[in-house]
Enzyme design. Structure first.
Site, PDB file in Angstrom:
ATOM      1  N   GLY A 115       0.827  -1.190   0.000  1.00  0.00           N
ATOM      2  CA  GLY A 115       0.000   0.000   0.000  1.00  0.00           C
ATOM      3  C   GLY A 115       0.870   1.253   0.000  1.00  0.00           C
ATOM      4  O   GLY A 115       2.017   1.222   0.438  1.00  0.00           O
ATOM      5  N   CYS A 116       0.318   2.364  -0.476  1.00  0.00           N
ATOM      6  CA  CYS A 116       1.114   3.587  -0.596  1.00  0.00           C
ATOM      7  C   CYS A 116       1.519   4.138   0.765  1.00  0.00           C
ATOM      8  O   CYS A 116       2.700   4.454   0.993  1.00  0.00           O
ATOM      9  CB  CYS A 116       0.362   4.634  -1.412  1.00  0.00           C
ATOM     10  SG  CYS A 116      -1.303   5.029  -0.811  1.00  0.00           S
TER      11      CYS A 116
END
Length: 316
Positions: A115-116
């Site tokens: 995930g970012c």
């Protein structure tokens, strides 16, 4: 050799960004699905098993279904969803995370793209836990500001197609995930070695892309290396020679415009830029990255290159 690549879910934000990078990649050929058949299970299964590499750009449940449809022993899967990020049967797709992570990605047929928010957090925290500088039981907090593209098509439409009254309400950053149960938390704990997840407060800003992830520390929380400058040296040593993770000069005066750090400063790159600010008492760690680049699609293509034994920067 040209590799055949299929993007399952190429109509979404991440899928479109991956496709854009693959179109300029010199070593791949895209397998395209007829738009009228993009929900056709049999056609998707055929393409998944025909591909050398398939990207899953789907909601979690659909990603699990697609992974199950892929029965070919030769197809390599890269899942951009949250579904497999803490699954021990999938390699976590952040090659800079530890000295062994790149090799794990290269040898795996199943890679979960990070995930970012987790990318920025994990790159700040994991080296310090591994070195024994930050005790695994430390109660951490983390704040992350991202552009609205991180929320996918729905949030993009909310910002870009809003009426005037809504546009006025969206002019400032907005907190979200106030239940404190954001979907990135499991990987933020598991991949850093922390005994508990951080108190994580994400915000979305009124701009398209770019993000800054911040982790504040008190010097007394550290087991050793008790100043901001010493902590900077620790991170700089850890990432020395890294192609896509760069530790900026201490206090990074050249990166701060009038005292402000632009969250869009790493846009259109595959870089995660690390900053350290502070003194002998208080320390602020920051990761700046493009949430659609190193935070999503760029990272996915980098992982593909590693899995295929290609130079990591191809297509990026």
């Amino acid at each position: 050799m040209m590799y055949q690549v299929f993007v399952d879910g190429q109509e979404g934000t991440t899928g479109l960004q991956i496709k854009e990078r693959l179109e300029r990649h010199p070593e791949v050929t895209l397998l395209e699905i007829d738009p009228a058949r993009r929900k056709d299970r049999d056609e998707r299964q055929r393409l998944l098993n025909e591909a050398d590499v398939a990207f899953l750009c789907l909601p979690d449940a659909a990603a699990r279904e697609s992974a199950g449809l892929c029965t070919s022993g030769s197809t390599r899967l890269i899942d951009a969803s949250t579904a497999h990020r803490v699954d021990p049967d999938w390699a976590y797709g952040l090659p800079e995370l530890s000295p062994v992570q790149r090799a794990a990605i290269a040898s795996s047929k199943r890679v979960a793209n990070p995930g970012c928010h987790a990318t920025g957090f994990n790159l700040l925290v994991r080296p310090l836990v591994d070195a024994g500088v930050l005790p695994a039981g430390t109660a951490l907090s983390c704040q992350s500001l991202t552009g609205y593209s991180g929320g996918g098509k729905g949030l993009i439409e909310r910002y870009e197609q809003a009426d005037e009254a809504t546009r006025q309400r969206l002019q400032g950053p907005s907190h979200y995930a106030l239940s404190l149960a954001h979907k990135h938390l499991p990987e933020m704990q598991a991949l850093t070695g922390l005994t508990a997840p951080p108190v994580f407060t994400p915000l979305v800003g009124p701009y398209y892309k770019g993000m800054v992830v911040t982790v504040p520390l008190h010097a007394w929380q550290l087991a050793s290396v008790r100043t901001a400058q010493a902590l900077h040296a620790e991170l700089a040593n850890y990432y020395a020679g890294s192609r896509f993770v760069t530790v900026q000069p201490f206090s990074a005066d050249g990166q701060v415009d009038g005292g402000f750090l632009d969250p869009q400063g790493a846009n259109d790159t595959n870089e995660n830029q690390i900053f350290v600010f502070g003194d002998d008492e208080r320390i602020l760690l920051l990761s700046r990255l493009d949430n659609l680049g190193k935070g999503a699609s760029g990272a996915a293509v980098q992982n593909m290159n590693i899995m295929l034994g290609l130079p990591e920067e191809l297509g990026l």
